[in-house]
Design a protein around this motif. Structure first.
Motif, mmCIF file in Angstrom:
data_model
loop_
_atom_site.group_PDB
_atom_site.id
_atom_site.type_symbol
_atom_site.label_atom_id
_atom_site.label_comp_id
_atom_site.label_asym_id
_atom_site.label_seq_id
_atom_site.Cartn_x
_atom_site.Cartn_y
_atom_site.Cartn_z
ATOM 1 N N ARG A 105 0.841 -1.204 0.000
ATOM 2 C CA ARG A 105 0.000 0.000 0.000
ATOM 3 C C ARG A 105 0.877 1.256 0.000
ATOM 4 O O ARG A 105 0.614 2.217 -0.726
ATOM 5 C CB ARG A 105 -0.930 0.001 1.206
ATOM 6 N N ASP A 106 1.941 1.242 0.812
ATOM 7 C CA ASP A 106 2.865 2.376 0.835
ATOM 8 C C ASP A 106 3.518 2.577 -0.528
ATOM 9 O O ASP A 106 3.633 3.711 -1.010
ATOM 10 C CB ASP A 106 3.947 2.171 1.902
ATOM 11 N N ASP A 107 3.932 1.469 -1.154
ATOM 12 C CA ASP A 107 4.533 1.561 -2.495
ATOM 13 C C ASP A 107 3.551 2.139 -3.502
ATOM 14 O O ASP A 107 3.916 2.988 -4.326
ATOM 15 C CB ASP A 107 5.018 0.184 -2.971
ATOM 16 N N GLU A 108 2.304 1.681 -3.436
ATOM 17 C CA GLU A 108 1.284 2.179 -4.363
ATOM 18 C C GLU A 108 1.019 3.670 -4.144
ATOM 19 O O GLU A 108 0.857 4.423 -5.101
ATOM 20 C CB GLU A 108 -0.005 1.377 -4.202
ATOM 21 N N GLU A 109 0.977 4.084 -2.895
ATOM 22 C CA GLU A 109 0.763 5.502 -2.600
ATOM 23 C C GLU A 109 1.952 6.334 -3.086
ATOM 24 O O GLU A 109 1.763 7.431 -3.619
ATOM 25 C CB GLU A 109 0.539 5.701 -1.101
ATOM 26 N N ARG A 110 3.148 5.798 -2.920
ATOM 27 C CA ARG A 110 4.352 6.496 -3.377
ATOM 28 C C ARG A 110 4.341 6.633 -4.905
ATOM 29 O O ARG A 110 4.637 7.696 -5.456
ATOM 30 C CB ARG A 110 5.598 5.739 -2.917
ATOM 31 N N VAL A 111 3.968 5.563 -5.609
ATOM 32 C CA VAL A 111 3.896 5.603 -7.074
ATOM 33 C C VAL A 111 2.831 6.591 -7.512
ATOM 34 O O VAL A 111 3.037 7.371 -8.460
ATOM 35 C CB VAL A 111 3.617 4.185 -7.640
ATOM 36 N N ALA A 112 1.691 6.604 -6.832
ATOM 37 C CA ALA A 112 0.622 7.542 -7.187
ATOM 38 C C ALA A 112 1.078 8.989 -6.969
ATOM 39 O O ALA A 112 0.796 9.865 -7.794
ATOM 40 C CB ALA A 112 -0.629 7.251 -6.369
ATOM 41 N N ALA A 113 1.786 9.220 -5.857
ATOM 42 C CA ALA A 113 2.285 10.573 -5.598
ATOM 43 C C ALA A 113 3.317 10.969 -6.653
ATOM 44 O O ALA A 113 3.286 12.109 -7.159
ATOM 45 C CB ALA A 113 2.905 10.649 -4.204
#
Length: 132
Positions: A105-113
């Motif tokens: 989830r953290d990785d996905e949020e980082r990619v989205a940001a």
């Protein structure tokens, strides 16, 4: 609809927690059976030690019954140990999976940001590049 990795892991965590609960229920059932056998063993010992003539005539039968109860208790003790190890194993699996889900989830949020920042940069460059 394509699911992201964290959603898939979240579903797996839910299933793993369910397996953990099932293991806990099995352990509770075994513990309850051992408690019942212990109570029965106490009653048989009381009957063997009784001065009542009816119990004295059945003392050999009580002794055999007590031995069977001891064997059942030993078997359930082994089963209980197995269930305890299973609970620990299922809980550990669930905890690890939950950690992986949070990391995903953290990785996905980082990619989205990152993607949103790249979009802003692209828009800014496109705006500056327009003749105006």
């Amino acid at each position: 609809m394509a699911q992201n990795r964290s959603d898939k892991l979240k579903r797996l965590v839910t299933v793993q927690r369910h397996l953990e609960k099932m293991a806990e229920i099995d352990l509770a059932t075994t513990t309850s059976q051992r408690r019942e056998i212990a109570e029965t063993m106490d009653a048989v010992v009381d009957a063997i030690n009784s001065l009542n003539p009816v119990h004295r005539t059945f003392s050999r039968h009580y002794s055999g019954h007590y031995n069977k109860l001891q064997q059942q208790d030993q078997m359930l003790s082994n089963v209980q140990q197995m269930h305890e190890m299973r609970v620990v194993r299922e809980r550990t699996k669930g905890d690890r999976m939950e950690d992986r889900m949070k990391e995903a989830r953290d990785d996905e949020e980082r990619v989205a940001a990152d993607d949103s920042i790249y979009d802003l940069i692209d828009q800014h460059l496109a705006y500056k590049g327009e003749p105006g």
